[in-house]
Scaffold this motif. Structure first.
Motif, short mmCIF file in Angstrom:
data_model
loop_
_atom_site.label_atom_id
_atom_site.label_comp_id
_atom_site.label_asym_id
_atom_site.label_seq_id
_atom_site.Cartn_x
_atom_site.Cartn_y
_atom_site.Cartn_z
N HIS A 90 40.84 -7.93 -37.92
CA HIS A 90 39.92 -8.78 -37.17
C HIS A 90 39.23 -9.75 -38.14
O HIS A 90 38.59 -9.34 -39.10
CB HIS A 90 38.85 -7.94 -36.45
CG HIS A 90 37.97 -8.74 -35.55
ND1 HIS A 90 38.34 -9.08 -34.28
CD2 HIS A 90 36.75 -9.29 -35.76
CE1 HIS A 90 37.37 -9.79 -33.73
NE2 HIS A 90 36.40 -9.94 -34.61
N SER A 91 39.36 -11.05 -37.88
CA SER A 91 38.68 -12.08 -38.66
C SER A 91 37.55 -12.69 -37.82
O SER A 91 37.44 -12.39 -36.62
CB SER A 91 39.67 -13.16 -39.10
OG SER A 91 40.27 -13.75 -37.97
N PHE A 108 36.59 -16.49 -41.70
CA PHE A 108 36.25 -15.39 -42.62
C PHE A 108 37.25 -14.26 -42.42
O PHE A 108 37.43 -13.78 -41.30
CB PHE A 108 34.83 -14.89 -42.35
CG PHE A 108 33.81 -15.98 -42.49
CD1 PHE A 108 33.29 -16.31 -43.73
CD2 PHE A 108 33.40 -16.70 -41.39
CE1 PHE A 108 32.36 -17.34 -43.86
CE2 PHE A 108 32.48 -17.73 -41.50
CZ PHE A 108 31.96 -18.04 -42.74
N VAL A 109 37.90 -13.87 -43.49
CA VAL A 109 38.89 -12.80 -43.43
C VAL A 109 38.50 -11.61 -44.31
O VAL A 109 39.18 -10.59 -44.32
CB VAL A 109 40.30 -13.30 -43.84
CG1 VAL A 109 40.80 -14.33 -42.83
CG2 VAL A 109 40.30 -13.87 -45.24
N ASN A 110 37.38 -11.77 -45.05
CA ASN A 110 36.86 -10.65 -45.86
C ASN A 110 35.34 -10.70 -45.85
O ASN A 110 34.75 -11.60 -45.26
CB ASN A 110 37.42 -10.69 -47.29
CG ASN A 110 37.09 -11.98 -48.00
OD1 ASN A 110 35.97 -12.48 -47.92
ND2 ASN A 110 38.07 -12.54 -48.70
N THR A 111 34.72 -9.74 -46.49
CA THR A 111 33.26 -9.64 -46.46
C THR A 111 32.60 -10.29 -47.67
O THR A 111 31.41 -10.08 -47.90
CB THR A 111 32.83 -8.16 -46.38
OG1 THR A 111 33.35 -7.48 -47.52
CG2 THR A 111 33.32 -7.51 -45.11
N ASP A 136 34.58 -14.98 -32.09
CA ASP A 136 35.21 -13.67 -32.33
C ASP A 136 34.21 -12.54 -32.52
O ASP A 136 34.49 -11.58 -33.24
CB ASP A 136 36.11 -13.77 -33.58
CG ASP A 136 37.08 -14.93 -33.47
OD1 ASP A 136 37.77 -15.03 -32.45
OD2 ASP A 136 37.12 -15.75 -34.41
N THR A 137 33.03 -12.64 -31.89
CA THR A 137 32.04 -11.58 -32.06
C THR A 137 32.62 -10.24 -31.62
O THR A 137 33.48 -10.17 -30.74
CB THR A 137 30.76 -11.85 -31.23
OG1 THR A 137 31.11 -11.90 -29.86
CG2 THR A 137 30.08 -13.13 -31.66
N LEU A 152 28.27 -8.75 -32.97
CA LEU A 152 27.90 -9.43 -34.22
C LEU A 152 29.05 -10.27 -34.75
O LEU A 152 30.20 -10.10 -34.34
CB LEU A 152 27.52 -8.39 -35.28
CG LEU A 152 26.49 -7.32 -34.89
CD1 LEU A 152 26.34 -6.30 -36.00
CD2 LEU A 152 25.17 -7.97 -34.55
N ALA A 153 28.73 -11.15 -35.70
CA ALA A 153 29.78 -11.95 -36.35
C ALA A 153 29.47 -12.13 -37.84
O ALA A 153 30.19 -11.65 -38.69
CB ALA A 153 29.94 -13.30 -35.66
#
Length: 162
Positions: A90-91, A108-111, A136-137, A152-153
């Motif tokens: 999930h991105s 965003f694909v990582n934290t 994409d929340t 959240l997002a």
């Protein structure tokens, strides 16, 4: 708050206070991790403050501040992001516009922490409004991270207006 001014030529205090609006003006760094740093009427669609910042809540969020009269108009916004709710499957996308300008999209694909710089349109508006959309929340519970069911997002650490 009321301020008095000292005339350095005559060394006399002016007794008429000057009132300065300190709340909600577009200046400096807004710390989203501090519970009292940002007046709540400047924020829509953000969670309570946490040590890392504030999560976006739901699909839409916004930050609004007032431009001081007779001041240099800010030209840039730097958004400090501290987290994105993502995993291997999930991105997150973040769509941002300033004062109704064209929307910019970020993926965003990582934290990893990230800073995003935006240009403030050179319009004559008395406010700067940053609008966010998060298509994409998802809840941490849906991603099997924890029991939190909030949608959240992105977690915002700060917004700097310069």
């Amino acid at each position: 708050t009321g301020l008095c001014r000292l005339d350095l030529t005559t060394m006399l205090w002016e007794t008429t206070p000057e009132f300065v609006e300190s709340s909600g003006t577009c200046q400096g760094n807004w710390d989203f991790s501090s519970p009292d740093a940002i007046p709540l009427d400047m924020l829509k669609g953000f969670s309570h403050s946490e040590p890392f910042g504030r999560w976006s809540l739901g699909r839409y969020s916004s930050f609004t501040c007032k431009v001081r009269e007779n001041s240099n108009r800010p030209k840039k916004i730097l958004i400090g992001l501290s987290n994105a709710l993502v995993n291997d499957h999930h991105s997150q996308r973040m769509l941002v516009s300033v004062n109704g300008s064209s929307t910019q999209e970020f993926l965003f694909v990582n934290t990893d922490k990230k800073d995003i710089e935006l240009t403030i349109p050179a319009d004559a508006k008395s406010e700067i409004e940053v609008n966010f959309e998060f298509p994409d929340t998802v809840s941490p519970n849906e991603l099997e991270i924890n029991a939190d069911t909030r949608s959240l997002a992105i977690a915002v650490k700060s917004i700097q207006i310069r």
